[in-house]
Design a protein around this motif. Structure first.
Motif, PDB file in Angstrom:
ATOM      1  N   THR A 104      31.874  24.547 110.975  1.00 30.17           N
ATOM      2  CA  THR A 104      31.216  23.966 109.806  1.00 30.17           C
ATOM      3  C   THR A 104      31.905  24.400 108.524  1.00 30.17           C
ATOM      4  O   THR A 104      32.171  23.580 107.637  1.00 30.17           O
ATOM      5  CB  THR A 104      29.727  24.367 109.776  1.00 30.17           C
ATOM      6  N   VAL A 105      32.194  25.699 108.415  1.00 34.24           N
ATOM      7  CA  VAL A 105      32.876  26.219 107.235  1.00 34.24           C
ATOM      8  C   VAL A 105      34.260  25.582 107.107  1.00 34.24           C
ATOM      9  O   VAL A 105      34.663  25.152 106.009  1.00 34.24           O
ATOM     10  CB  VAL A 105      32.974  27.759 107.292  1.00 34.24           C
ATOM     11  N   GLU A 106      34.979  25.504 108.209  1.00 41.45           N
ATOM     12  CA  GLU A 106      36.322  24.920 108.184  1.00 41.45           C
ATOM     13  C   GLU A 106      36.283  23.464 107.716  1.00 41.45           C
ATOM     14  O   GLU A 106      37.099  23.048 106.877  1.00 41.45           O
ATOM     15  CB  GLU A 106      36.941  25.006 109.579  1.00 41.45           C
ATOM     16  N   PHE A 107      35.327  22.713 108.228  1.00 41.19           N
ATOM     17  CA  PHE A 107      35.213  21.308 107.837  1.00 41.19           C
ATOM     18  C   PHE A 107      34.870  21.171 106.355  1.00 41.19           C
ATOM     19  O   PHE A 107      35.474  20.367 105.638  1.00 41.19           O
ATOM     20  CB  PHE A 107      34.166  20.594 108.696  1.00 41.19           C
ATOM     21  N   SER A 108      33.912  21.964 105.887  1.00 40.39           N
ATOM     22  CA  SER A 108      33.506  21.893 104.476  1.00 40.39           C
ATOM     23  C   SER A 108      34.646  22.282 103.547  1.00 40.39           C
ATOM     24  O   SER A 108      34.801  21.701 102.473  1.00 40.39           O
ATOM     25  CB  SER A 108      32.297  22.788 104.226  1.00 40.39           C
ATOM     26  N   MET A 140      37.819  21.919 104.294  1.00 39.96           N
ATOM     27  CA  MET A 140      38.837  20.879 104.409  1.00 39.96           C
ATOM     28  C   MET A 140      38.534  19.698 103.483  1.00 39.96           C
ATOM     29  O   MET A 140      39.429  19.180 102.820  1.00 39.96           O
ATOM     30  CB  MET A 140      38.925  20.394 105.860  1.00 39.96           C
ATOM     31  N   ILE A 141      37.273  19.283 103.427  1.00 37.35           N
ATOM     32  CA  ILE A 141      36.945  18.115 102.604  1.00 37.35           C
ATOM     33  C   ILE A 141      36.521  18.500 101.188  1.00 37.35           C
ATOM     34  O   ILE A 141      36.326  17.624 100.354  1.00 37.35           O
ATOM     35  CB  ILE A 141      35.886  17.216 103.274  1.00 37.35           C
ATOM     36  N   GLY A 142      36.359  19.800 100.915  1.00 41.85           N
ATOM     37  CA  GLY A 142      36.076  20.261  99.559  1.00 41.85           C
ATOM     38  C   GLY A 142      34.689  19.954  99.039  1.00 41.85           C
ATOM     39  O   GLY A 142      34.520  19.672  97.850  1.00 41.85           O
ATOM     40  N   VAL A 143      33.678  20.022  99.894  1.00 41.11           N
ATOM     41  CA  VAL A 143      32.303  19.736  99.469  1.00 41.11           C
ATOM     42  C   VAL A 143      31.824  20.837  98.520  1.00 41.11           C
ATOM     43  O   VAL A 143      32.004  22.019  98.777  1.00 41.11           O
ATOM     44  CB  VAL A 143      31.360  19.647 100.690  1.00 41.11           C
ATOM     45  N   MET A 144      31.174  20.405  97.438  1.00 44.18           N
ATOM     46  CA  MET A 144      30.639  21.342  96.442  1.00 44.18           C
ATOM     47  C   MET A 144      29.118  21.230  96.412  1.00 44.18           C
ATOM     48  O   MET A 144      28.556  20.187  96.732  1.00 44.18           O
ATOM     49  CB  MET A 144      31.202  21.031  95.054  1.00 44.18           C
ATOM     50  N   THR A 145      28.464  22.294  95.975  1.00 41.35           N
ATOM     51  CA  THR A 145      27.010  22.275  95.800  1.00 41.35           C
ATOM     52  C   THR A 145      26.669  21.600  94.486  1.00 41.35           C
ATOM     53  O   THR A 145      27.553  21.233  93.715  1.00 41.35           O
ATOM     54  CB  THR A 145      26.442  23.708  95.787  1.00 41.35           C
ATOM     55  N   GLU A 146      25.371  21.486  94.207  1.00 49.74           N
ATOM     56  CA  GLU A 146      24.927  20.920  92.934  1.00 49.74           C
ATOM     57  C   GLU A 146      25.224  21.865  91.776  1.00 49.74           C
ATOM     58  O   GLU A 146      25.191  21.469  90.616  1.00 49.74           O
ATOM     59  CB  GLU A 146      23.416  20.638  92.962  1.00 49.74           C
ATOM     60  N   ILE A 147      25.471  23.122  92.086  1.00 52.71           N
ATOM     61  CA  ILE A 147      25.791  24.109  91.063  1.00 52.71           C
ATOM     62  C   ILE A 147      27.302  24.104  90.865  1.00 52.71           C
ATOM     63  O   ILE A 147      28.056  24.353  91.813  1.00 52.71           O
ATOM     64  CB  ILE A 147      25.274  25.505  91.459  1.00 52.71           C
ATOM     65  N   GLU A 148      27.713  23.829  89.681  1.00 51.51           N
ATOM     66  CA  GLU A 148      29.140  23.675  89.406  1.00 51.51           C
ATOM     67  C   GLU A 148      29.936  24.930  89.783  1.00 51.51           C
ATOM     68  O   GLU A 148      29.561  26.044  89.446  1.00 51.51           O
ATOM     69  CB  GLU A 148      29.366  23.363  87.927  1.00 51.51           C
ATOM     70  N   VAL A 179      30.228  24.490  99.035  1.00 46.94           N
ATOM     71  CA  VAL A 179      29.220  24.565 100.096  1.00 46.94           C
ATOM     72  C   VAL A 179      29.600  25.612 101.142  1.00 46.94           C
ATOM     73  O   VAL A 179      28.741  26.310 101.681  1.00 46.94           O
ATOM     74  CB  VAL A 179      29.028  23.172 100.748  1.00 46.94           C
ATOM     75  N   TRP A 180      30.870  25.777 101.415  1.00 47.19           N
ATOM     76  CA  TRP A 180      31.273  26.689 102.489  1.00 47.19           C
ATOM     77  C   TRP A 180      30.921  28.134 102.174  1.00 47.19           C
ATOM     78  O   TRP A 180      30.770  28.945 103.088  1.00 47.19           O
ATOM     79  CB  TRP A 180      32.745  26.521 102.840  1.00 47.19           C
ATOM     80  N   TRP A 181      30.756  28.488 100.894  1.00 48.28           N
ATOM     81  CA  TRP A 181      30.341  29.861 100.564  1.00 48.28           C
ATOM     82  C   TRP A 181      28.966  30.151 101.162  1.00 48.28           C
ATOM     83  O   TRP A 181      28.725  31.239 101.671  1.00 48.28           O
ATOM     84  CB  TRP A 181      30.279  30.056  99.059  1.00 48.28           C
ATOM     85  N   ILE A 182      28.085  29.179 101.093  1.00 43.75           N
ATOM     86  CA  ILE A 182      26.737  29.366 101.644  1.00 43.75           C
ATOM     87  C   ILE A 182      26.781  29.253 103.163  1.00 43.75           C
ATOM     88  O   ILE A 182      26.169  30.036 103.884  1.00 43.75           O
ATOM     89  CB  ILE A 182      25.761  28.335 101.035  1.00 43.75           C
ATOM     90  N   GLN A 183      27.554  28.283 103.654  1.00 46.76           N
ATOM     91  CA  GLN A 183      27.660  28.095 105.098  1.00 46.76           C
ATOM     92  C   GLN A 183      28.299  29.299 105.789  1.00 46.76           C
ATOM     93  O   GLN A 183      28.051  29.538 106.971  1.00 46.76           O
ATOM     94  CB  GLN A 183      28.463  26.835 105.411  1.00 46.76           C
ATOM     95  N   ALA A 184      29.085  30.082 105.075  1.00 48.91           N
ATOM     96  CA  ALA A 184      29.737  31.260 105.660  1.00 48.91           C
ATOM     97  C   ALA A 184      28.728  32.309 106.104  1.00 48.91           C
ATOM     98  O   ALA A 184      29.044  33.179 106.923  1.00 48.91           O
ATOM     99  CB  ALA A 184      30.721  31.867 104.658  1.00 48.91           C
ATOM    100  N   LEU A 185      27.507  32.214 105.599  1.00 47.31           N
ATOM    101  CA  LEU A 185      26.466  33.149 106.038  1.00 47.31           C
ATOM    102  C   LEU A 185      26.194  33.013 107.530  1.00 47.31           C
ATOM    103  O   LEU A 185      25.885  34.002 108.203  1.00 47.31           O
ATOM    104  CB  LEU A 185      25.172  32.910 105.249  1.00 47.31           C
ATOM    105  N   LEU A 186      26.300  31.795 108.056  1.00 46.03           N
ATOM    106  CA  LEU A 186      26.022  31.571 109.482  1.00 46.03           C
ATOM    107  C   LEU A 186      26.994  32.320 110.382  1.00 46.03           C
ATOM    108  O   LEU A 186      26.556  33.104 111.241  1.00 46.03           O
ATOM    109  CB  LEU A 186      26.009  30.073 109.808  1.00 46.03           C
TER     110      LEU A 186
END
Length: 184
Positions: free
Chosen positions: A116-120, A122-130, A134-141
């Motif tokens: 999940t982290v790798e995919f996020s 790769m595509i550069g998904v960002m949160t609503e907070i500038e 997203v992968w920073w939060i997903q890294a918790l898993l």
């Protein structure tokens, strides 16, 4: 064998303790942020939506980072009705099955989290907070899953070495005779 079991238990204690410390920090940060959010919203009339998102992420962090310590202390959900009646090899086998099951689930979560982290990333998904990917939060898993995997594998190996893991249940405990302590 006892030295190896002590070493494994020490490793599990260190990993779980470090994760629990970060989980405690996440708890305190969540409490502070929610207090600030309430004050900003109801006292100053200035709601801060980013705090609600961040507090949610911190709750995820505290759950994932507290799980290894709960496992180490055998404070997870168990079927005490069955396991409390087992003795000897049957008890050890049930405990081993439990720790191996946790290790399997932790391994699945670790792999899934890494993908999940790798995919996020790769595509550069960002949160609503500038500025917060997203992968920073997903890294918790994967972090929480890795710590849980280390703890459960250490417990399994200690059991396979013929020793008792730290905090292992020693069978049914007598209820206190004091009726107030029993909640009567």
């Amino acid at each position: 064998m006892r030295a190896a079991a002590r070493l494994l238990s020490g490793l599990a204690r260190a990993v779980a303790g470090l994760a629990a410390a970060f989980g405690a920090l996440a708890t305190v940060m969540c409490l502070v942020l929610v207090a600030i959010s309430v004050g900003a919203r109801y006292l100053a009339g200035l709601p801060q939506p980013w705090i609600d998102k961040t507090a949610g992420w911190l709750v995820v962090a505290l759950v994932l980072l507290a799980a290894p310590e709960a496992q180490r202390r055998f404070e997870h959900i168990g079927v005490d009705v069955l396991t409390g009646r087992l003795r000897g090899r049957a008890s050890r086998g049930a405990r081993l099955l439990g720790t191996l099951s946790v290790a399997l689930v932790a391994g699945i979560l670790l792999r899934s989290g890494l993908e999940t982290v790798e995919f996020s990333r790769m595509i550069g998904v960002m949160t609503e907070i500038e500025g917060v990917p997203v992968w920073w939060i997903q890294a918790l898993l994967p972090v929480g899953a890795a710590a849980l995997l280390v703890v459960s594998l250490a417990q399994s190996l200690v059991l396979l070495l013929g020793q008792e893991p730290d905090h292992a249940d020693q069978g049914p405990q007598d209820l206190p005779r004091d009726t107030l302590a029993r909640g009567e």
